[in-house]
Design a protein around this motif. Structure first.
Motif, PDB file in Angstrom:
ATOM      1  N   GLY A 195       0.889  -1.149   0.060  1.00 56.51           N
ATOM      2  CA  GLY A 195       0.116  -0.003  -0.060  1.00 56.51           C
ATOM      3  C   GLY A 195       0.955   1.218   0.029  1.00 56.51           C
ATOM      4  N   CYS A 196       2.176   1.043  -0.048  1.00 54.78           N
ATOM      5  CA  CYS A 196       3.016   2.354  -0.302  1.00 54.78           C
ATOM      6  C   CYS A 196       3.386   2.428  -1.778  1.00 54.78           C
ATOM      7  N   ALA A 197       2.450   3.246  -2.348  1.00 47.09           N
ATOM      8  CA  ALA A 197       2.895   3.849  -3.626  1.00 47.09           C
ATOM      9  C   ALA A 197       4.187   4.303  -4.025  1.00 47.09           C
ATOM     10  N   GLU A 200       9.991  16.454   6.170  1.00 44.25           N
ATOM     11  CA  GLU A 200       9.373  16.641   7.419  1.00 44.25           C
ATOM     12  C   GLU A 200       8.157  15.618   7.693  1.00 44.25           C
ATOM     13  N   GLU A 201       7.190  15.791   6.845  1.00 42.76           N
ATOM     14  CA  GLU A 201       6.014  14.839   6.697  1.00 42.76           C
ATOM     15  C   GLU A 201       6.393  13.803   6.028  1.00 42.76           C
ATOM     16  N   ASN A 202       6.635  12.698   6.358  1.00 46.25           N
ATOM     17  CA  ASN A 202       7.047  11.449   5.879  1.00 46.25           C
ATOM     18  C   ASN A 202       5.738  10.878   4.720  1.00 46.25           C
ATOM     19  N   GLU A 203       4.965  11.599   4.044  1.00 44.82           N
ATOM     20  CA  GLU A 203       4.067  11.397   3.396  1.00 44.82           C
ATOM     21  C   GLU A 203       4.031  11.983   2.034  1.00 44.82           C
ATOM     22  N   SER A 219       5.268   6.902  -0.020  1.00 46.15           N
ATOM     23  CA  SER A 219       4.670   7.177   1.139  1.00 46.15           C
ATOM     24  C   SER A 219       5.516   6.370   2.195  1.00 46.15           C
ATOM     25  N   LYS A 220       5.569   7.009   3.152  1.00 46.86           N
ATOM     26  CA  LYS A 220       6.346   6.298   4.383  1.00 46.86           C
ATOM     27  C   LYS A 220       7.789   6.005   4.136  1.00 46.86           C
ATOM     28  N   GLY A 221       8.455   6.788   3.338  1.00 46.28           N
ATOM     29  CA  GLY A 221       9.848   6.517   2.826  1.00 46.28           C
ATOM     30  C   GLY A 221      10.471   8.042   2.371  1.00 46.28           C
ATOM     31  N   PRO A 222      11.879   7.956   2.178  1.00 43.09           N
ATOM     32  CA  PRO A 222      12.538   9.156   1.945  1.00 43.09           C
ATOM     33  C   PRO A 222      12.214   9.331   0.127  1.00 43.09           C
ATOM     34  N   VAL A 223      12.931  10.654  -0.046  1.00 44.82           N
ATOM     35  CA  VAL A 223      12.875  10.849  -1.581  1.00 44.82           C
ATOM     36  C   VAL A 223      14.377  10.472  -1.868  1.00 44.82           C
ATOM     37  N   LYS A 224      14.505   9.736  -2.796  1.00 43.91           N
ATOM     38  CA  LYS A 224      15.688   9.217  -3.312  1.00 43.91           C
ATOM     39  C   LYS A 224      16.035   9.552  -4.729  1.00 43.91           C
ATOM     40  N   ARG A 225      17.397   9.994  -4.930  1.00 46.47           N
ATOM     41  CA  ARG A 225      17.981  10.123  -6.423  1.00 46.47           C
ATOM     42  C   ARG A 225      18.994   8.908  -6.680  1.00 46.47           C
TER      43      ARG A 225
END
Length: 181
Positions: free
Chosen positions: A132-134, A172-175, A151-157
């Motif tokens: 359910g984490c798109a 900050e908001e992990n969503e 969702s529920k994860g960091p942004v990655k490059r």
């Protein structure tokens, strides 16, 4: 569910609850093409920058690559759609058209070479399951990096030269619910 413009601005592609993708002429508003209804809802569609292809995807757990000129299917890519939160699949072509990224369930992104539609990279979480984490995907302007957020994860490059993680950004908001290039 989804709407996207073609790179030349002449067309839009939409997906909706009727389980189809439709291509529309922007100026006239006329429908140019409609896919047959899929088994389940389509949640994403995208045109390639050179307008050779368009891709549709969603809950049917496959991304379908279409030839824009003939409107025929040229490839089918297996995907793992997020059906828990309803985001399905997220699609993004690189600006140079060399890559297609597919954002899938469980914080996973897969990148394909558009010359062959073969898998180039799969980026998955290092640990843990998150059904359910798109996952949202976007490319850098120079087509050298994939940006991935879930969702529920960091942004990655990630580098598309070797598939290595370059940076990780923790909002900050992990969503995270969207990305844009």
């Amino acid at each position: 569910n989804c709407i996207a413009f073609s790179s030349n601005g002449k067309y839009i592609i939409t997906t909706s609850g009727d389980r189809t993708a439709k291509i529309w002429d922007v100026l006239s508003g006329n429908e140019i093409f409609s896919t047959k209804p899929a088994d389940k809802i389509l949640t994403s569609a995208a045109f390639s920058p050179d307008m050779k292809y368009f891709v549709t995807a969603g809950y049917p757990n496959e991304a379908i690559v279409w030839d824009m000129a003939t409107k025929k299917v040229i490839s089918t890519i297996p995907v793992n759609a997020d059906q828990g939160l309803g985001y399905g699949i997220n699609l993004s072509f690189s600006r140079d058209g060399a890559w297609l990224a597919v954002g899938e369930d469980n914080r996973t992104a897969t990148v394909y070479y558009t010359a062959s539609w073969k898998k180039a990279f799969t980026f998955t979480p290092e640990q843990g399951w998150c059904g359910g984490c798109a996952t949202w995907v976007s490319f850098s302007q120079d087509s050298r990096f994939l940006i991935m957020a879930s969702s529920k994860g960091p942004v990655k490059r990630y580098s598309l030269k070797d598939g290595k993680l370059i940076n990780e950004y923790s909002p900050e908001e992990n969503e995270v619910v969207s990305l844009s290039a």
